[in-house]
Design a protein around this motif. Structure first.
Motif, mmCIF file in Angstrom:
data_model
loop_
_atom_site.group_PDB
_atom_site.id
_atom_site.type_symbol
_atom_site.label_atom_id
_atom_site.label_comp_id
_atom_site.label_asym_id
_atom_site.label_seq_id
_atom_site.Cartn_x
_atom_site.Cartn_y
_atom_site.Cartn_z
ATOM 1 N N GLN A 101 42.288 38.920 51.843
ATOM 2 C CA GLN A 101 42.363 38.080 53.057
ATOM 3 C C GLN A 101 40.970 37.577 53.426
ATOM 4 N N LEU A 102 39.993 38.475 53.273
ATOM 5 C CA LEU A 102 38.618 38.124 53.647
ATOM 6 C C LEU A 102 38.091 36.993 52.759
ATOM 7 N N ARG A 103 38.356 37.078 51.480
ATOM 8 C CA ARG A 103 37.873 36.029 50.571
ATOM 9 C C ARG A 103 38.538 34.692 50.892
ATOM 10 N N ARG A 104 39.837 34.757 51.228
ATOM 11 C CA ARG A 104 40.534 33.510 51.603
ATOM 12 C C ARG A 104 39.923 32.943 52.878
ATOM 13 N N ALA A 115 31.691 37.987 44.366
ATOM 14 C CA ALA A 115 32.127 39.361 44.095
ATOM 15 C C ALA A 115 31.087 40.073 43.226
ATOM 16 N N LEU A 116 30.809 41.326 43.587
ATOM 17 C CA LEU A 116 29.876 42.137 42.790
ATOM 18 C C LEU A 116 30.605 43.397 42.350
ATOM 19 N N SER A 117 30.280 43.871 41.181
ATOM 20 C CA SER A 117 30.861 45.157 40.763
ATOM 21 C C SER A 117 30.167 46.256 41.561
ATOM 22 N N PRO A 118 30.822 47.430 41.696
ATOM 23 C CA PRO A 118 30.139 48.534 42.392
ATOM 24 C C PRO A 118 28.774 48.839 41.775
ATOM 25 N N ARG A 134 34.523 48.048 45.951
ATOM 26 C CA ARG A 134 34.320 46.610 45.719
ATOM 27 C C ARG A 134 33.216 46.116 46.631
ATOM 28 N N ALA A 135 32.618 45.000 46.240
ATOM 29 C CA ALA A 135 31.556 44.441 47.103
ATOM 30 C C ALA A 135 31.539 42.923 46.989
#
Ligand code: FAD
Length: 512
Positions: A101-104, A115-118, A134-135
């Protein structure tokens, strides 16, 4: 002179921004602030220049305003902003659907996110909780709310505005229903000032003031408490990947970190008490984001109120929009000459000021467009020597004995540069707000008396009581230290007590 085109009540970021915008349009402005600039919510906020990610799911208009103003503030006030960037991190137990939802929401509001991997997030910020799942990286930044307010006020002054601190508005002057000016009080007594338009930018103090003019401004006062820790855990702003809740933000602030915040509805912006349960939540949630919190030293806590506009309804603090509203009381309440600006964020102050100034100019019958979105705050002047992010570079050239506050690297020269802004009032808190003296890990323990000595050398203590000046400052510092007195912080405070109470004799009312 007691006649102006407009009077602005309140020297928080909103009032300072309104004064600058109007002054740039050639409007003659008087700004009155009851204490020092940034005394209210402005000086008690996180200092986050929001990317808007925090509001991207629940408050899309506020999110859009934040990202657009974030870009403008970086451009016009680069010396007030540290370009930290921000990370949103998801921890085990956080709702995985929220991430999507946040990305949308970010896409819809135009907030850049990646998006970043941990593993990548931990490489950037090794002190984060290693269990993060997730980050996202977002364009958050850290902003100095004191400097931003002062720089707006200084710019307003350069364009002819008069800025008066320690001047409290006590009543309105009326001509029938219309507001035609204000009565205000300072150290010398009571005065009057007149203008065809008065702007109420008094934040959480707005309701009782508006009532004096016979209008109702519905505000919900939401107290937020924060804690400053003695370490800079992360170089980026850290947001928790969930709907805004208690203690889900860590902001790097010079050598320290700020964790916030809580949200509790209160009746007044004065006399705020930080409750032990708030501290417990802040420290526990801080440790969830960055485990080092558990062993770090809490330096001080502070609280401010968000003055959220709420005409009706019973939503709690987190449910009310962070958007803002300009109220023309002539059309709304039949009281000409009064305009209120309510709600909003520090991040969106410039836009709030622009819309308010548009309204004022319309009432004054002046057709002048605002130009704050592309006019730098310093307008070609070099950044002031005392601006915080330059100090490290200047450290090597500072002579031995010149540094007054080592934690925040405040040299004598930085204090001398702002002495004229004290208007002869020997107030160490005003020095602190302008230079950051005493805001670092020692909380004034090693620099308060040096600041006092400098005020003495510059002749500001003549005829006054040095003991009263330093006691007032130490009492004010202690107000924020008292709630976090345990462990090492208690030991450090005992040392400070030994300095000031016993060595300087302040426990016996002696003169320092
Ligand atoms: C805990 C907390 C954290 C926050 N964190 C952030 C953040 O990180 N980023 C962000 O963008 N926003 C943040 N906010 C919101 C932001 O701080 C506020 O929206 C903003 O500072 C409001 O500024 P203001 O000038 O409208 O009000 P204020 O800063 O409260 O200013 C009002 C001023 O009016 C003065 N005044 C009152 N009565 C009188 C009178 N009678 N005469 C003269 N002067 C008077 C007061 O002394 C005060 O200085 C936070 C708010 C809180 C409470």
């Amino acid at each position: 002179m007691d006649r102006f085109d407009a009077i602005v009540i309140g020297g928080g970021i909103t009032g300072c921004g309104v004064a600058r915008d109007l002054a740039l349009r050639g409007v003659g402005v008087l700004l009155l602030e009851q204490h020092d600039l940034a005394h209210g919510a402005t000086g008690r906020c996180h200092g986050l220049l929001h990317s808007g990610v925090r509001y991207a799911v629940k408050d899309p208009i506020a999110a859009q305003e934040c990202i657009s103003e974030n870009r403008i503030v970086r451009r016009i006030a680069p010396h007030c902003v540290e370009l930290t960037g921000g990370l949103v991190i998801e921890l085990p137990g956080d709702d995985p659907a929220y991430y999507h939802q946040l990305r949308r929401g970010c896409d819809e509001a135009g907030i850049e996110h990646r998006a970043l991997s941990p593993a990548d997030a931990l490489e950037l910020e090794p002190n984060l909780n290693p269990r993060l799942t997730r980050a996202l990286s977002v364009p958050d930044a850290s902003v100095d709310p004191f400097l931003l307010s002062q720089e707006n006020a200084r710019a307003a002054e350069r364009h002819g505005a008069i800025i008066r601190t320690h001047s409290a508005v006590i009543d309105f002057i009326r001509d029938g229903a219309a507001v035609t000016g204000v009565r205000f009080a300072d150290d010398e007594g009571e005065h009057e000032a007149r203008a065809p338009v008065t702007v109420l930018a008094a934040g959480g103090w707005g309701m009782p003031l508006a009532a004096k003019a016979g209008v109702r401004v519905g505000l919900s006062l939401s107290k937020g408490s924060l804690v400053i820790m003695n370490r800079r855990f992360c170089d980026r702003v850290i947001n928790r990947c969930r709907l805004p809740a208690d203690a889900d933000l860590v902001i790097p602030n010079g050598p320290t970190s700020i964790i916030g915040t809580t949200s509790i509805t209160v009746a007044s912006p004065d006399g705020l008490v930080i409750e032990p349960r708030e501290l417990a939540v802040l420290l526990a949630e801080g440790a969830a984001l960055a485990p080092g919190f558990a062993t770090a030293r809490a330096l001080r806590s502070y609280a401010g109120v968000r003055p959220l506009f709420q005409e009706s309804g019973d939503a709690d603090g987190r449910g009310i929009t962070r958007g803002f509203f300009v109220l023309n009381h002539a059309t709304r309440d039949g009281v000409p000459g009064l305009v209120s600006i309510v709600g909003g964020k520090l991040t969106t102050y410039r836009l709030m000021a622009e819309k308010t100034a548009d309204q004022v100019c319309e009432l004054l019958g002046r057709r002048v467009a605002g130009r704050t979105s592309d006019t730098p705050l310093r307008e070609g002047e070099p950044a002031p020597f005392y601006h915080r992010y330059e100090r490290l570079a200047r450290l090597a050239t500072t002579k031995p004995g010149e540094m007054v506050c080592e934690c925040e690297m405040v040299p004598r020269e930085a204090i001398r540069a702002i002495l004229s802004e004290l208007h002869g009032r020997p107030d160490l808190a005003d020095v602190q707000h302008r230079t950051r003296l005493g805001m670092g890990p020692c909380q004034g323990g090693l620099c308060s008396y040096r600041g006092l000595a400098l005020l003495h050398d510059e002749g500001l203590l003549a005829g006054g009581s040095p003991a009263a000046v330093i006691t007032r400052f130490l009492d004010q510092r202690f107000g924020g230290i008292a709630p976090v007195l345990w462990g090492d912080q208690l030991r450090e405070e005992a040392l400070n007590y030994a300095f000031y109470a016993t060595l300087f004799g302040l426990d016996r009312g002696g003169d320092a």
